[in-house]
Scaffold this active site. Sequence first.
Site, mmCIF file in Angstrom:
data_model
loop_
_atom_site.group_PDB
_atom_site.id
_atom_site.type_symbol
_atom_site.label_atom_id
_atom_site.label_comp_id
_atom_site.label_asym_id
_atom_site.label_seq_id
_atom_site.Cartn_x
_atom_site.Cartn_y
_atom_site.Cartn_z
ATOM 1 C CB VAL A 23 8.547 5.175 1.498
ATOM 2 C CG1 VAL A 23 8.749 6.687 1.548
ATOM 3 C CG2 VAL A 23 7.681 4.802 0.307
ATOM 4 C CG ASP A 76 -2.043 1.180 -7.602
ATOM 5 O OD1 ASP A 76 -3.149 0.621 -7.486
ATOM 6 O OD2 ASP A 76 -1.080 0.948 -6.851
#
Length: 415
Positions: A23, A130
């Site tokens: 990220v 998830d």
Amino acid sequence: MARKIGSRYTAHQILGRGSAGTVWLGEGPEGPVAVKLLREDLASDEELVGRFVQERTALLGLDHPHVVSVRDLVVDGNDLALVMDLVRGTDLRTRLERDRRMAPEAAVAIVADVAEGLAAAHAAGIVHRDVKPENILLDMQGPLGPGGSHRALLTDFGVAKLIDTPRRTRATKIIGTPDYLAPEIVEGLPPRASVDIYALATVLYELLAGFTPFGGGHPGAVLRRHVTESVAPLPGIPDELWQLIVQCLAKAPASRLRASELAARLREQLPTLAGMPPLDVDEPGTEPDEGEPAEAVPSAPATETVTGRVRRGSVPLVPNAKPDSNRDTHTSMRVPAPDELAGGAHGTARVPRAAGAPRPGSARNRSATRRRRITLGVAAAALVAAAGIGTWAATSGDDAGAPPDDTNNSAPTTP
């Protein structure tokens, strides 16, 4: 070092790394963004890229205050990226590593936020697959909520589904993070919305207790517990809240609440939790008691946690497997065979203990048990002795002053 992502975005610095990629803090036409750049091996998979493009419309259309919005999907050469809103804050895992557990009011408020985000996703036909603390972000810039909680947003929608392509994971494989996997996933069934509810209830349990209900040791042992063990109760929380957790951790998917129901029920609990301190419980089978040597557990690997405490493992479900306690990554595992799942604890629960209480089976616990047995034995002997003396005294009193009778045990004679 800055790098271009497609023609519209520039990534400036790394904010974090995950199982699927990195990220970055980026810049786009409308200002700062977060760019999740997927791993190169994922970007080179043509089938995955095709699925990525197919998911574009659904992901871009998911707009909710408790969901990190996806602004764009970029496919450019070797780059495969999700461009998302930038959340000024941290993830829930970082908060847990700092505080270990949270006060019930703040924990319930955060989970209620996430449940509302899931309700919107499920209504749009999207299953997250998830849900875990790493994928829950806390907005540090907004106003505080109940119990001083920050607004929670769920991120990484669609990533688990993208990774779980038929070519990458056959029908005998499962993708997920072991501590949060619903039993039906372990048994090889397709993921439905109820798997997100199970995972979110696991997160709530972890926020309250400081550990997950079925975690610890090799992933195979964790999978078995999801299928075979009952959730251990947490002392000190209202019964209504506990019943919510139990219902959402039910082995049968149909028994769990829907996300919208869970959010509403959790909001109803908030007034009763105001001012309640964090729970004071210890994880089952963790560090030994003070002054007590650690006991050997045959065939049970011990793994080091981020806090330096040793979590005892269990016998691996997968033979000859090495321990792996990393919850930060997706773990690809084979679906356990029925006989392997049957080797578990069959409805038992690893019960948390109050802080300072001896561990079952520990030297301190055995010593206390021996002392209780000795005390009971001495008391029983004293009672027997007292009873014997009392009987002798009563008999002696009845016979006092009577002449001896030598014919008491003789047959009567005829005069």
